[in-house]
Scaffold this motif. Structure first.
Motif, PDB file in Angstrom:
ATOM      1  N   ALA A  47       0.830  -1.202   0.000  1.00 44.37           N
ATOM      2  CA  ALA A  47       0.000   0.000   0.000  1.00 44.37           C
ATOM      3  C   ALA A  47       0.866   1.253   0.000  1.00 44.37           C
ATOM      4  O   ALA A  47       0.636   2.189  -0.789  1.00 44.37           O
ATOM      5  CB  ALA A  47      -0.927  -0.004   1.214  1.00 44.37           C
ATOM      6  N   LEU A  48       1.851   1.277   0.873  1.00 44.69           N
ATOM      7  CA  LEU A  48       2.718   2.450   0.970  1.00 44.69           C
ATOM      8  C   LEU A  48       3.452   2.703  -0.342  1.00 44.69           C
ATOM      9  O   LEU A  48       3.525   3.843  -0.824  1.00 44.69           O
ATOM     10  CB  LEU A  48       3.719   2.246   2.111  1.00 44.69           C
ATOM     11  CG  LEU A  48       4.718   3.389   2.353  1.00 44.69           C
ATOM     12  CD1 LEU A  48       3.988   4.669   2.711  1.00 44.69           C
ATOM     13  CD2 LEU A  48       5.708   3.003   3.451  1.00 44.69           C
ATOM     14  N   THR A  49       3.977   1.634  -0.931  1.00 46.65           N
ATOM     15  CA  THR A  49       4.719   1.772  -2.192  1.00 46.65           C
ATOM     16  C   THR A  49       3.817   2.285  -3.305  1.00 46.65           C
ATOM     17  O   THR A  49       4.200   3.179  -4.072  1.00 46.65           O
ATOM     18  CB  THR A  49       5.331   0.421  -2.604  1.00 46.65           C
ATOM     19  OG1 THR A  49       6.113  -0.098  -1.532  1.00 46.65           O
ATOM     20  CG2 THR A  49       6.203   0.580  -3.836  1.00 46.65           C
ATOM     21  N   SER A  50       2.612   1.732  -3.401  1.00 47.67           N
ATOM     22  CA  SER A  50       1.701   2.148  -4.466  1.00 47.67           C
ATOM     23  C   SER A  50       1.243   3.589  -4.286  1.00 47.67           C
ATOM     24  O   SER A  50       1.121   4.339  -5.268  1.00 47.67           O
ATOM     25  CB  SER A  50       0.487   1.215  -4.518  1.00 47.67           C
ATOM     26  OG  SER A  50      -0.242   1.249  -3.314  1.00 47.67           O
ATOM     27  N   LEU A  51       1.000   4.006  -3.049  1.00 46.41           N
ATOM     28  CA  LEU A  51       0.581   5.386  -2.800  1.00 46.41           C
ATOM     29  C   LEU A  51       1.687   6.374  -3.177  1.00 46.41           C
ATOM     30  O   LEU A  51       1.423   7.441  -3.755  1.00 46.41           O
ATOM     31  CB  LEU A  51       0.195   5.570  -1.331  1.00 46.41           C
ATOM     32  CG  LEU A  51      -1.088   4.856  -0.884  1.00 46.41           C
ATOM     33  CD1 LEU A  51      -1.280   5.004   0.624  1.00 46.41           C
ATOM     34  CD2 LEU A  51      -2.302   5.404  -1.620  1.00 46.41           C
ATOM     35  N   LEU A  53       4.052   5.823  -5.428  1.00 49.32           N
ATOM     36  CA  LEU A  53       4.169   5.818  -6.889  1.00 49.32           C
ATOM     37  C   LEU A  53       3.031   6.586  -7.549  1.00 49.32           C
ATOM     38  O   LEU A  53       3.221   7.222  -8.588  1.00 49.32           O
ATOM     39  CB  LEU A  53       4.212   4.375  -7.402  1.00 49.32           C
ATOM     40  CG  LEU A  53       5.522   3.616  -7.148  1.00 49.32           C
ATOM     41  CD1 LEU A  53       5.417   2.176  -7.605  1.00 49.32           C
ATOM     42  CD2 LEU A  53       6.686   4.309  -7.849  1.00 49.32           C
ATOM     43  N   CYS A  54       1.832   6.502  -6.964  1.00 54.78           N
ATOM     44  CA  CYS A  54       0.711   7.292  -7.491  1.00 54.78           C
ATOM     45  C   CYS A  54       1.023   8.780  -7.423  1.00 54.78           C
ATOM     46  O   CYS A  54       0.665   9.554  -8.327  1.00 54.78           O
ATOM     47  CB  CYS A  54      -0.565   6.994  -6.704  1.00 54.78           C
ATOM     48  SG  CYS A  54      -1.379   5.451  -7.160  1.00 54.78           S
ATOM     49  N   LYS A  55       1.679   9.170  -6.348  1.00 53.71           N
ATOM     50  CA  LYS A  55       2.049  10.578  -6.180  1.00 53.71           C
ATOM     51  C   LYS A  55       3.144  10.963  -7.156  1.00 53.71           C
ATOM     52  O   LYS A  55       3.074  12.021  -7.813  1.00 53.71           O
ATOM     53  CB  LYS A  55       2.517  10.798  -4.737  1.00 53.71           C
ATOM     54  CG  LYS A  55       2.712  12.241  -4.361  1.00 53.71           C
ATOM     55  CD  LYS A  55       1.383  12.966  -4.274  1.00 53.71           C
ATOM     56  CE  LYS A  55       1.577  14.396  -3.751  1.00 53.71           C
ATOM     57  NZ  LYS A  55       0.293  15.128  -3.714  1.00 53.71           N
ATOM     58  N   ILE A  56       4.164  10.121  -7.290  1.00 48.90           N
ATOM     59  CA  ILE A  56       5.283  10.425  -8.173  1.00 48.90           C
ATOM     60  C   ILE A  56       4.830  10.495  -9.631  1.00 48.90           C
ATOM     61  O   ILE A  56       5.231  11.386 -10.387  1.00 48.90           O
ATOM     62  CB  ILE A  56       6.391   9.369  -8.017  1.00 48.90           C
ATOM     63  CG1 ILE A  56       7.036   9.476  -6.628  1.00 48.90           C
ATOM     64  CG2 ILE A  56       7.462   9.530  -9.108  1.00 48.90           C
ATOM     65  CD1 ILE A  56       8.027   8.372  -6.332  1.00 48.90           C
ATOM     66  N   SER A  57       3.981   9.544 -10.030  1.00 57.83           N
ATOM     67  CA  SER A  57       3.529   9.472 -11.421  1.00 57.83           C
ATOM     68  C   SER A  57       2.372  10.419 -11.720  1.00 57.83           C
ATOM     69  O   SER A  57       1.927  10.510 -12.858  1.00 57.83           O
ATOM     70  CB  SER A  57       3.097   8.038 -11.754  1.00 57.83           C
ATOM     71  OG  SER A  57       1.958   7.683 -10.981  1.00 57.83           O
ATOM     72  N   ARG A  58       1.865  11.091 -10.687  1.00 57.05           N
ATOM     73  CA  ARG A  58       0.720  11.984 -10.805  1.00 57.05           C
ATOM     74  C   ARG A  58      -0.545  11.258 -11.269  1.00 57.05           C
ATOM     75  O   ARG A  58      -1.434  11.830 -11.876  1.00 57.05           O
ATOM     76  CB  ARG A  58       1.035  13.153 -11.755  1.00 57.05           C
ATOM     77  CG  ARG A  58       2.195  14.017 -11.284  1.00 57.05           C
ATOM     78  CD  ARG A  58       2.475  15.153 -12.227  1.00 57.05           C
ATOM     79  NE  ARG A  58       3.606  15.957 -11.776  1.00 57.05           N
ATOM     80  CZ  ARG A  58       4.103  17.005 -12.437  1.00 57.05           C
ATOM     81  NH1 ARG A  58       3.550  17.358 -13.586  1.00 57.05           N
ATOM     82  NH2 ARG A  58       5.130  17.668 -11.954  1.00 57.05           N
ATOM     83  N   GLU A  59      -0.565   9.981 -10.984  1.00 52.43           N
ATOM     84  CA  GLU A  59      -1.736   9.166 -11.338  1.00 52.43           C
ATOM     85  C   GLU A  59      -2.917   9.472 -10.426  1.00 52.43           C
ATOM     86  O   GLU A  59      -4.079   9.357 -10.820  1.00 52.43           O
ATOM     87  CB  GLU A  59      -1.352   7.684 -11.231  1.00 52.43           C
ATOM     88  CG  GLU A  59      -2.488   6.716 -11.502  1.00 52.43           C
ATOM     89  CD  GLU A  59      -2.064   5.278 -11.269  1.00 52.43           C
ATOM     90  OE1 GLU A  59      -2.958   4.417 -11.205  1.00 52.43           O
ATOM     91  OE2 GLU A  59      -0.850   5.003 -11.160  1.00 52.43           O
ATOM     92  N   LEU A 140      -4.184  -5.524  -5.779  1.00 53.63           N
ATOM     93  CA  LEU A 140      -5.372  -5.432  -6.625  1.00 53.63           C
ATOM     94  C   LEU A 140      -5.747  -3.996  -6.987  1.00 53.63           C
ATOM     95  O   LEU A 140      -6.336  -3.757  -8.038  1.00 53.63           O
ATOM     96  CB  LEU A 140      -6.565  -6.098  -5.932  1.00 53.63           C
ATOM     97  CG  LEU A 140      -6.464  -7.613  -5.775  1.00 53.63           C
ATOM     98  CD1 LEU A 140      -7.650  -8.158  -4.980  1.00 53.63           C
ATOM     99  CD2 LEU A 140      -6.395  -8.303  -7.132  1.00 53.63           C
ATOM    100  N   GLY A 141      -5.420  -3.058  -6.094  1.00 52.73           N
ATOM    101  CA  GLY A 141      -5.775  -1.680  -6.379  1.00 52.73           C
ATOM    102  C   GLY A 141      -4.829  -1.010  -7.350  1.00 52.73           C
ATOM    103  O   GLY A 141      -5.251  -0.244  -8.221  1.00 52.73           O
ATOM    104  N   TRP A 142      -3.531  -1.328  -7.222  1.00 55.14           N
ATOM    105  CA  TRP A 142      -2.534  -0.645  -8.070  1.00 55.14           C
ATOM    106  C   TRP A 142      -1.907  -1.567  -9.113  1.00 55.14           C
ATOM    107  O   TRP A 142      -1.910  -1.256 -10.296  1.00 55.14           O
ATOM    108  CB  TRP A 142      -1.422  -0.075  -7.189  1.00 55.14           C
ATOM    109  CG  TRP A 142      -0.475   0.818  -7.932  1.00 55.14           C
ATOM    110  CD1 TRP A 142      -0.597   2.172  -8.125  1.00 55.14           C
ATOM    111  CD2 TRP A 142       0.740   0.437  -8.602  1.00 55.14           C
ATOM    112  NE1 TRP A 142       0.452   2.654  -8.867  1.00 55.14           N
ATOM    113  CE2 TRP A 142       1.290   1.602  -9.174  1.00 55.14           C
ATOM    114  CE3 TRP A 142       1.405  -0.778  -8.774  1.00 55.14           C
ATOM    115  CZ2 TRP A 142       2.475   1.594  -9.910  1.00 55.14           C
ATOM    116  CZ3 TRP A 142       2.587  -0.799  -9.508  1.00 55.14           C
ATOM    117  CH2 TRP A 142       3.112   0.371 -10.063  1.00 55.14           C
TER     118      TRP A 142
END
Length: 250
Positions: A47-51, A53-59, A140-142
């Motif tokens: 979860a932490l990693t995906s969150l 990466l979402c921030k870094i990629s601006r997803e 499953l979410g990311w």
């Protein structure tokens, strides 16, 4: 597409090595409170990693399906719990059929005694579901939607089952038969993967998958601790049951 592959590799390179270090630390600590802390930390690593990466990629985080949607999907939640029970026993049956020459089943009576234990188990189940949400937000979410976009649904489920298995390699070295444990982990992950994907898509939420993950982890662990359910050379269960029974027998 190129950026998607890049972020998937970043996710895997961040999660998989670190997770196995944390698993090893948790199960070699020798202190239950320390072990529990490391297990919880490991569960929230995807979860932490995906969150991040979402921030870094601006997803953004809008597509991660972190809302429970209980009112709209309550039937899916009931189906999730029932399915988790069935999937758990199917996994045990599969392992018995594969390794019946080495495995003996000695079932004791596992029962809840009184309202206090029922309430306690309910609270434990809720807490376990929240912990498993930490994993499913990453898986499953990311990760899964990106693998599905690149490889299609079937191949994405197979790849995710393999990744989930690699995620737990740090546990297997504590088992007397790590190769058999590896087979069990992969088969149980593969068995569950389609069901988790179905629940997530039908409910548009990660919570039903987290509930299933929690139930399939808790049941083998509780049975192993309470009744010495598996008394054999190997202990064929999922990762939670494997370690629980291993710690009781050895």
């Amino acid at each position: 597409m190129k950026n998607t592959k890049k972020y998937i590799w970043i996710f895997l390179l961040c999660c998989l090595p670190l997770s196995n270090i944390l698993w090893y630390t948790a199960y070699s600590a020798g202190d239950e409170s320390v072990s529990t802390s490391f297990v919880i930390l490991t569960s929230f690593l995807p979860a932490l990693t995906s969150l991040i990466l979402c921030k870094i990629s601006r997803e953004g985080w809008e597509n991660l399906m972190i809302l429970p949607n209980i009112k709209k999907a309550w039937k899916i939640y009931l189906f999730a719990v029932a399915g988790a029970l069935v999937m758990t026993y199917l996994n045990e049956l599969l392992m018995y059929l594969m390794f019946r020459g080495e495995v003996s089943f000695q079932a004791g009576a596992f029962t809840l005694r009184g309202l206090g234990e029922i309430v306690g188990m309910t609270i434990l189940g809720v807490l376990a579901s929240v912990e498993m949400l930490g994993e499913e937000l990453g898986w499953l979410g990311w990760l899964f939607p990106k693998l599905e976009k690149l490889h299609g649904t079937k191949d994405a489920m197979l790849l995710l089952a393999l990744i989930r298995t690699i995620w737990h390699l740090g546990i297997l070295i504590f088992l007397p038969h790590p190769l058999i444990g590896l087979c069990d982990l992969f088969l149980s992950n593969l068995l569950l993967q389609g069901f988790l994907v179905y629940l997530t898509k039908k409910s548009a939420s990660l919570f039903p998958a987290a509930v299933v993950h929690a139930v399939t982890n808790l049941l083998p662990a509780l049975v192993a601790y309470s009744d010495l359910f598996y008394q054999a050379h190997i202990v064929p269960m999922n990762e939670a049951g494997l370690l629980s029974a291993e710690s009781v027998i050895y």
